[in-house]
Motif scaffolding. Structure first.
Motif, mmCIF file in Angstrom:
data_model
loop_
_atom_site.group_PDB
_atom_site.id
_atom_site.type_symbol
_atom_site.label_atom_id
_atom_site.label_comp_id
_atom_site.label_asym_id
_atom_site.label_seq_id
_atom_site.Cartn_x
_atom_site.Cartn_y
_atom_site.Cartn_z
ATOM 1 N N ALA A 163 0.856 -1.191 0.000
ATOM 2 C CA ALA A 163 0.000 0.000 0.000
ATOM 3 C C ALA A 163 0.888 1.236 0.000
ATOM 4 C CB ALA A 163 -0.918 -0.006 1.216
ATOM 5 N N HIS A 164 0.962 1.903 -1.147
ATOM 6 C CA HIS A 164 1.898 2.993 -1.376
ATOM 7 C C HIS A 164 1.223 4.345 -1.135
ATOM 8 C CE1 HIS A 164 4.137 5.731 -4.269
ATOM 9 N NE2 HIS A 164 5.142 5.240 -3.561
ATOM 10 N N GLU A 165 1.617 5.013 -0.070
ATOM 11 C CA GLU A 165 1.200 6.380 0.252
ATOM 12 C C GLU A 165 -0.315 6.577 0.287
ATOM 13 O OE1 GLU A 165 3.503 9.604 -1.385
ATOM 14 O OE2 GLU A 165 5.085 8.886 -0.064
ATOM 15 N N PRO A 166 -1.021 5.832 1.141
ATOM 16 C CA PRO A 166 -2.463 6.067 1.296
ATOM 17 C C PRO A 166 -2.729 7.403 1.990
ATOM 18 C CG PRO A 166 -1.687 4.473 2.924
ATOM 19 C CD PRO A 166 -0.522 4.754 2.012
ATOM 20 N N ALA A 196 4.090 1.479 2.122
ATOM 21 C CA ALA A 196 5.234 2.031 1.393
ATOM 22 C C ALA A 196 5.163 3.550 1.368
ATOM 23 C CB ALA A 196 5.264 1.481 -0.037
ATOM 24 N N VAL A 197 6.342 4.183 1.359
ATOM 25 C CA VAL A 197 6.441 5.638 1.308
ATOM 26 C C VAL A 197 7.493 6.016 0.277
ATOM 27 C CG1 VAL A 197 8.183 5.799 3.145
ATOM 28 C CG2 VAL A 197 6.642 7.734 2.725
ATOM 29 N N ALA A 198 7.272 7.133 -0.407
ATOM 30 C CA ALA A 198 8.229 7.598 -1.409
ATOM 31 C C ALA A 198 9.398 8.309 -0.740
ATOM 32 C CB ALA A 198 7.546 8.544 -2.389
ATOM 33 N N GLY A 219 2.457 -1.537 13.447
ATOM 34 C CA GLY A 219 3.631 -2.140 14.048
ATOM 35 C C GLY A 219 4.782 -2.371 13.090
ATOM 36 N N GLN A 220 4.932 -1.505 12.116
ATOM 37 C CA GLN A 220 6.005 -1.660 11.140
ATOM 38 C C GLN A 220 6.583 -0.305 10.777
ATOM 39 O OE1 GLN A 220 4.273 -1.974 6.783
ATOM 40 N NE2 GLN A 220 2.924 -3.221 8.078
ATOM 41 N N GLU A 221 7.717 -0.342 10.076
ATOM 42 C CA GLU A 221 8.266 0.865 9.468
ATOM 43 C C GLU A 221 7.884 0.864 7.996
ATOM 44 O OE1 GLU A 221 12.378 1.568 9.979
ATOM 45 O OE2 GLU A 221 12.319 1.439 12.175
ATOM 46 N N ALA A 222 7.555 2.027 7.466
ATOM 47 C CA ALA A 222 7.181 2.108 6.060
ATOM 48 C C ALA A 222 8.370 1.728 5.178
ATOM 49 C CB ALA A 222 6.700 3.518 5.712
ATOM 50 N N ALA A 223 8.108 0.915 4.169
ATOM 51 C CA ALA A 223 9.142 0.547 3.200
ATOM 52 C C ALA A 223 9.349 1.709 2.236
ATOM 53 C CB ALA A 223 8.720 -0.702 2.428
ATOM 54 N N VAL A 224 10.594 2.106 2.043
ATOM 55 C CA VAL A 224 10.909 3.269 1.216
ATOM 56 C C VAL A 224 11.048 2.844 -0.245
ATOM 57 C CG1 VAL A 224 12.519 5.156 0.812
ATOM 58 C CG2 VAL A 224 12.029 4.388 3.155
ATOM 59 N N PHE A 225 10.361 3.583 -1.124
ATOM 60 C CA PHE A 225 10.396 3.338 -2.564
ATOM 61 C C PHE A 225 11.001 4.539 -3.281
ATOM 62 C CE2 PHE A 225 8.000 -0.299 -1.671
ATOM 63 C CZ PHE A 225 7.763 -1.035 -2.832
ATOM 64 N N ARG A 280 12.388 -2.316 -6.807
ATOM 65 C CA ARG A 280 12.060 -2.271 -5.384
ATOM 66 C C ARG A 280 10.787 -3.062 -5.097
ATOM 67 N NH1 ARG A 280 13.031 -2.750 -0.236
ATOM 68 N NH2 ARG A 280 12.236 -1.086 1.112
ATOM 69 N N LEU A 281 9.803 -2.949 -5.973
ATOM 70 C CA LEU A 281 8.564 -3.686 -5.778
ATOM 71 C C LEU A 281 8.811 -5.197 -5.837
ATOM 72 C CD1 LEU A 281 5.522 -3.765 -5.345
ATOM 73 C CD2 LEU A 281 5.212 -3.403 -7.809
ATOM 74 N N ARG A 282 9.633 -5.635 -6.765
ATOM 75 C CA ARG A 282 9.985 -7.053 -6.834
ATOM 76 C C ARG A 282 10.647 -7.510 -5.524
ATOM 77 N NH1 ARG A 282 9.995 -9.936 -11.524
ATOM 78 N NH2 ARG A 282 9.707 -8.789 -13.477
ATOM 79 N N GLU A 283 11.528 -6.676 -5.013
ATOM 80 C CA GLU A 283 12.239 -6.998 -3.776
ATOM 81 C C GLU A 283 11.268 -7.159 -2.620
ATOM 82 O OE1 GLU A 283 14.572 -3.918 -1.315
ATOM 83 O OE2 GLU A 283 16.095 -4.873 -2.584
ATOM 84 N N VAL A 284 10.336 -6.217 -2.505
ATOM 85 C CA VAL A 284 9.375 -6.250 -1.402
ATOM 86 C C VAL A 284 8.415 -7.429 -1.541
ATOM 87 C CG1 VAL A 284 7.455 -4.984 -0.345
ATOM 88 C CG2 VAL A 284 9.555 -3.782 -0.942
#
Length: 289
Positions: free
Chosen positions: A123-126, A228-230, A250-256, A280-284
């Motif tokens: 979920a990227h930048e809701p 996810a966050v930009a 309970g997580q840290e946002a994944a940086v894209f 990055r998306l493939r990695e996540v």
């Protein structure tokens, strides 16, 4: 690419299938969704997944999808129901989802209500305004954008929207003391074409930014959720909402890479870094297997 239409009593949903159903590699289809962005915004990103079955679609009332319910508002719960119906129609079992902006809000609503539909959600930048400590001021800023749009048209409204979404930090009186931005400074037309139906600038998508996710349902779901966050978002509204909802889960946002639309190609006029974004998306996605 195979373009299909899913007809229901309320909407004709148009979606595009890249690859085979079921997927030739045995992996879940990868669904890419936005709001108010339609399928066209994901063309560049999808092109970097030639080995995957990728599904893109136009949300209800946007792009090629025609509403039959007599409404013009965009609500996450309604669109989540559409997504559930679409996933069932695909007939390939649960999917992986990359969802951006308002699409990420819809996807969170989907996972809360139909958790068996999705294996992994990125979920990227809701833009979840109620999650912010300065939510009343953010709502005031949103109203200001709407008022400029209603008074002066699309160019002025979009300039005001860009100013709002570029603001760093909490919305204070300093923000509201700023002069109205010049549309020309953002390459926007100054003339008013008379239309007032833009889903981004009118009230039609306020239900998206007003949405309160069901945190208990999200915590209990078997779906792997990655917020996810930009990397360029900093303390903008969507940067702050992303990190806030991530912390609540309970997580840290994944940086894209890049900005809020970092997956978009040069055809948009606001190009990101789609190749780096795809890596990055493939990695996540791969980290969940």
């Amino acid at each position: 690419m195979d373009t299909r239409t899913l007809q229901t009593s309320e909407v004709d949903l148009v979606y595009d299938v890249r690859g085979t159903l079921p997927a030739a590699d045995g992996r879940p289809p990868l669904l890419m969704i936005g709001q108010p962005m339609d399928a066209g915004g994901f063309a560049a990103l999808a092109s970097h997944f030639p080995d995957r079955t990728v599904i893109t679609y136009d949300p209800r009332g946007l792009g090629r999808s025609v509403r039959k319910d007599g409404r013009v508002d965009n609500t996450p719960v309604t669109q989540a129901t559409d997504l559930h119906t679409l996933i069932q129609a695909l007939g390939s079992g649960p999917v992986e989802i990359f969802a951006s902006s308002g699409g990420a809000v819809t996807a969170l609503a989907l996972v809360a209500t139909h958790p068996d539909d999705v294996t992994t959600l990125v979920a990227h930048e809701p833009p979840l305004i109620p999650m912010l400590p300065d939510a009343p001021m953010a709502e005031r800023a949103r109203v200001q954008v709407r008022d400029v749009y209603e008074a002066k048209g699309w160019g002025a409204g979009m300039a005001a929207f860009i100013a709002m979404t570029s603001w760093q930090g909490e919305f204070t009186e300093d923000y509201f003391a700023e002069p109205a931005p010049d549309p020309a400074a953002f390459g926007m037309p100054a003339q008013d074409d008379g239309s007032r139906d833009d889903p981004l600038l009118s009230e039609r998508s306020w239900a998206v930014t007003d949405y309160r996710p069901d945190l208990d349902a999200l915590a209990a779901t078997p779906t792997r959720i990655v917020i996810a966050v930009a990397e360029e978002s900093g303390e903008t509204l969507t940067g702050r909402t992303s990190r806030t909802i991530a912390a609540l889960l309970g997580q840290e946002a994944a940086v894209f890479p890049s900005h809020h639309g970092g997956f978009v190609g040069g055809e948009s006029g606001f190009a990101g870094q789609p190749e780096a974004f795809a890596r990055r998306l493939r990695e996540v996605l791969g980290a969940g297997r």
